[in-house]
Write a protein that holds these residues in place. Structure first.
Motif, PDB file in Angstrom:
ATOM      1  N   ALA A 248       0.746  -1.220  -0.056  1.00 27.18           N
ATOM      2  CA  ALA A 248       0.034  -0.113   0.012  1.00 27.18           C
ATOM      3  C   ALA A 248       0.782   1.287   0.077  1.00 27.18           C
ATOM      4  O   ALA A 248       0.535   2.192  -0.632  1.00 27.18           O
ATOM      5  CB  ALA A 248      -0.808   0.059   1.246  1.00 27.18           C
ATOM      6  N   ARG A 249       2.088   1.267   0.693  1.00 29.50           N
ATOM      7  CA  ARG A 249       2.673   2.506   0.883  1.00 29.50           C
ATOM      8  C   ARG A 249       3.864   2.482  -0.266  1.00 29.50           C
ATOM      9  O   ARG A 249       4.229   3.823  -0.389  1.00 29.50           O
ATOM     10  CB  ARG A 249       3.354   2.515   2.435  1.00 29.50           C
ATOM     11  N   GLU A 250       4.298   1.490  -0.742  1.00 24.85           N
ATOM     12  CA  GLU A 250       5.495   1.594  -1.784  1.00 24.85           C
ATOM     13  C   GLU A 250       4.928   1.386  -3.029  1.00 24.85           C
ATOM     14  O   GLU A 250       5.584   1.950  -4.126  1.00 24.85           O
ATOM     15  CB  GLU A 250       6.490   0.667  -1.271  1.00 24.85           C
ATOM     16  N   VAL A 251       4.177   0.300  -3.247  1.00 28.04           N
ATOM     17  CA  VAL A 251       3.834  -0.282  -4.687  1.00 28.04           C
ATOM     18  C   VAL A 251       2.809   0.391  -5.143  1.00 28.04           C
ATOM     19  O   VAL A 251       3.075   0.907  -6.265  1.00 28.04           O
ATOM     20  CB  VAL A 251       3.955  -1.826  -4.584  1.00 28.04           C
ATOM     21  N   LEU A 252       1.576   0.485  -4.633  1.00 25.50           N
ATOM     22  CA  LEU A 252       0.609   1.134  -4.889  1.00 25.50           C
ATOM     23  C   LEU A 252       0.553   2.417  -5.647  1.00 25.50           C
ATOM     24  O   LEU A 252      -0.151   2.847  -6.679  1.00 25.50           O
ATOM     25  CB  LEU A 252      -0.656   0.944  -4.003  1.00 25.50           C
ATOM     26  N   PRO A 253       1.443   3.285  -5.009  1.00 21.59           N
ATOM     27  CA  PRO A 253       1.649   4.892  -5.383  1.00 21.59           C
ATOM     28  C   PRO A 253       2.120   4.753  -6.885  1.00 21.59           C
ATOM     29  O   PRO A 253       1.748   5.516  -7.536  1.00 21.59           O
ATOM     30  CB  PRO A 253       2.447   5.409  -4.248  1.00 21.59           C
ATOM     31  N   ALA A 262      -6.678   2.560  -9.998  1.00 18.28           N
ATOM     32  CA  ALA A 262      -6.257   1.390  -9.178  1.00 18.28           C
ATOM     33  C   ALA A 262      -6.612   1.418  -7.876  1.00 18.28           C
ATOM     34  O   ALA A 262      -6.446   2.339  -7.063  1.00 18.28           O
ATOM     35  CB  ALA A 262      -4.763   1.324  -9.263  1.00 18.28           C
ATOM     36  N   GLN A 263      -7.311   0.411  -7.202  1.00 15.35           N
ATOM     37  CA  GLN A 263      -7.483   0.308  -5.882  1.00 15.35           C
ATOM     38  C   GLN A 263      -7.043  -1.055  -5.354  1.00 15.35           C
ATOM     39  O   GLN A 263      -7.038  -2.125  -6.102  1.00 15.35           O
ATOM     40  CB  GLN A 263      -9.159  -0.003  -5.866  1.00 15.35           C
ATOM     41  N   PHE A 264      -6.755  -0.754  -4.101  1.00 12.32           N
ATOM     42  CA  PHE A 264      -6.159  -2.097  -3.422  1.00 12.32           C
ATOM     43  C   PHE A 264      -7.208  -2.341  -2.055  1.00 12.32           C
ATOM     44  O   PHE A 264      -7.316  -1.279  -1.326  1.00 12.32           O
ATOM     45  CB  PHE A 264      -4.660  -1.648  -2.875  1.00 12.32           C
ATOM     46  N   TRP A 265      -7.537  -3.507  -2.333  1.00  6.64           N
ATOM     47  CA  TRP A 265      -8.547  -3.849  -1.273  1.00  6.64           C
ATOM     48  C   TRP A 265      -7.981  -5.053  -0.457  1.00  6.64           C
ATOM     49  O   TRP A 265      -7.436  -5.986  -0.644  1.00  6.64           O
ATOM     50  CB  TRP A 265      -9.930  -4.556  -1.953  1.00  6.64           C
ATOM     51  N   ALA A 280      -6.799   5.401   5.149  1.00  7.08           N
ATOM     52  CA  ALA A 280      -6.410   6.754   4.740  1.00  7.08           C
ATOM     53  C   ALA A 280      -5.609   7.120   3.349  1.00  7.08           C
ATOM     54  O   ALA A 280      -5.777   8.342   2.957  1.00  7.08           O
ATOM     55  CB  ALA A 280      -5.852   7.592   5.990  1.00  7.08           C
ATOM     56  N   LEU A 281      -4.874   6.118   3.043  1.00  4.99           N
ATOM     57  CA  LEU A 281      -4.334   6.495   1.642  1.00  4.99           C
ATOM     58  C   LEU A 281      -5.110   6.277   0.446  1.00  4.99           C
ATOM     59  O   LEU A 281      -6.047   5.505   0.486  1.00  4.99           O
ATOM     60  CB  LEU A 281      -3.130   5.449   1.563  1.00  4.99           C
ATOM     61  N   PRO A 282      -4.862   7.250  -0.679  1.00  2.00           N
ATOM     62  CA  PRO A 282      -5.490   7.085  -1.841  1.00  2.00           C
ATOM     63  C   PRO A 282      -5.701   5.580  -2.560  1.00  2.00           C
ATOM     64  O   PRO A 282      -4.533   4.983  -2.454  1.00  2.00           O
ATOM     65  CB  PRO A 282      -4.778   8.316  -2.655  1.00  2.00           C
TER      66      PRO A 282
END
Length: 406
Positions: A248-253, A262-265, A280-282
């Motif tokens: 969530a913090r490194e790859v998804l951005p 792109a959404q991460f569930w 809280a992250l986009p």
């Protein structure tokens, strides 16, 4: 039918997480062939509702509540001795008394699920046929944890790795068979415990392919314009927490720089504070526990398994494959899966590489047909009945203990 004592560190029902899926199918297999006397701990109050389900398939059951907070405090007594904290965590006088009564009544076949439960029969090993399903080489998991943490946790985890390996070697040496979830885990244990190599074996997990079936229909939990990625798992398990925080913090951005939709569930019960904070992250969604994970898998563009610390076989990967979903994963997450070079196209360990593979998959779709291949792969290699059959030979009548066979 003969009697058999089955000791499990966590109640084997409902089959809603990795170890409980394996122990549930083990119990069901054994109950078809033996009069099973089941002893297990209950560490989730909600699981008491399933007591009747177990009574229906067992001759006798002994379920004992285990408060994780008190058990952690009790485990610290291991610091005063040379034993592993994990062993002290599961020490219980009532369980010991119940097991002793069963052995005194003449039960001579014992199956232990998770080596820590072997403490209750260790001193009876000469008189019983004892099979230990270690599942994973947990001592190596603690070694990985130590490498990922700073002092004092690094010291504590390294100590646990060393003490647990010593315990596991001792248990394996007096058991008829030491069993693991994959040949890779079994091979590692043979190297770590060469004295038990000849009776170290494995039996593979399975998947309920009728339940995890891509032909089934589910309501879509995602918005129609989203490019959705799903992670499933128990979200109070540190390896899972580490995985989703990293993704969530490194790859998804990096993925969202190219594909803003792109959404991460993150789908799984008991999310920790670190996991909840990710919401809280986009583009990140944290569901908590859900009644059924299959809709989140069925309607995702891909399932992600970005585990950096892993042992054994990841059921979340097998279930996604069974539902014909491409799986974006690290090598650690795929390590226990029966290898197929085709799956390597979606495997990466660095942030940049995993982001690039994710972007390519979301842009192009599953052009390589890896989802369909995954379904066929699971059907070919992960059938519960077929895989459990390899366990049966260790329980055949004749020799009543491994020691007598020497």
């Amino acid at each position: 039918m003969d009697d058999l004592l089955l000791l499990v560190h966590r109640i084997p029902y409902p089959p809603n997480k990795g170890d409980k899926i394996r122990s549930f199918h083990l119990l069901r297999f054994l109950a078809q062939r033996y009069r099973v006397h089941l002893g297990a701990f209950v560490d989730d109050a909600q699981d008491w509702a399933h007591q009747q389900r177990l009574q229906d398939c067992c001759t006798d059951i002994c379920l004992i509540g285990l408060d994780p907070r008190r058990a952690k405090l009790r485990s610290l007594t291991g610091l005063l001795s040379a034993e592993a904290l994990s062993v002290a965590y599961y020490r219980n006088a009532a369980m010991a008394a119940w097991v002793k009564s069963k052995l005194a009544a003449g039960i001579r076949r014992v199956v232990v699920f998770s080596s820590v439960m072997a403490q209750y029969v260790e001193h009876e090993a000469d008189d019983v046929c004892c099979i230990v399903d270690f599942c994973d080489v947990d001592s190596d998991k603690w070694r990985q944890y130590a490498a990922a943490k700073s002092w004092p946790l690094s010291w504590l985890y390294r100590r646990e790795s060393e003490r647990l390996l010593a315990f596991d070697r001792r248990i394996a040496s007096v058991s008829r068979a030491a069993l693991f979830v994959s040949e890779g885990e079994a091979a590692l244990f043979r190297r770590l415990a060469p004295e038990s190599a000849e009776h170290t074996d494995c039996w593979h997990n399975g998947v309920d392919t009728a339940f995890f079936d891509p032909a089934l229909s589910f309501d879509n939990p995602f918005s129609a314009d989203a490019a959705s990625l799903t992670f499933t798992g128990a979200m109070d398990y540190w390896a899972n927490v580490d995985a989703v925080v990293w993704f969530a913090r490194e790859v998804l951005p990096r993925v969202r720089e190219v594909i803003p939709s792109a959404q991460f569930w993150i789908v799984g019960g008991r999310p920790t504070a670190d996991v909840r904070a990710l919401a809280a992250l986009p583009g990140v969604h944290v569901t908590g526990g859900v009644p059924d994970v299959r809709p989140y898998v069925a309607h995702a563009q891909a399932v992600v398994a970005p585990l950096r610390i892993a042992r054994g076989v990841q059921n979340k990967v097998l279930e996604a494959m069974a539902m014909a979903k491409p799986v974006l994963a690290t090598r650690a997450a795929m390590d226990g899966i029966e290898p197929n070079p085709a799956f390597d196209a979606l495997v990466a360990d660095s942030v940049d590489d995993l982001a690039a593979r994710t972007v390519a998959l979301l842009h192009e779709g599953d052009v390589g047909g890896l989802g369909t291949l995954g379904r066929h792969w699971v059907e070919a290699h992960y059938n519960w009945e077929r895989n459990l059959a390899s366990l049966a030979r260790w329980l055949q009548p004749g020799q009543e203990s491994w020691n007598e066979e020497q």
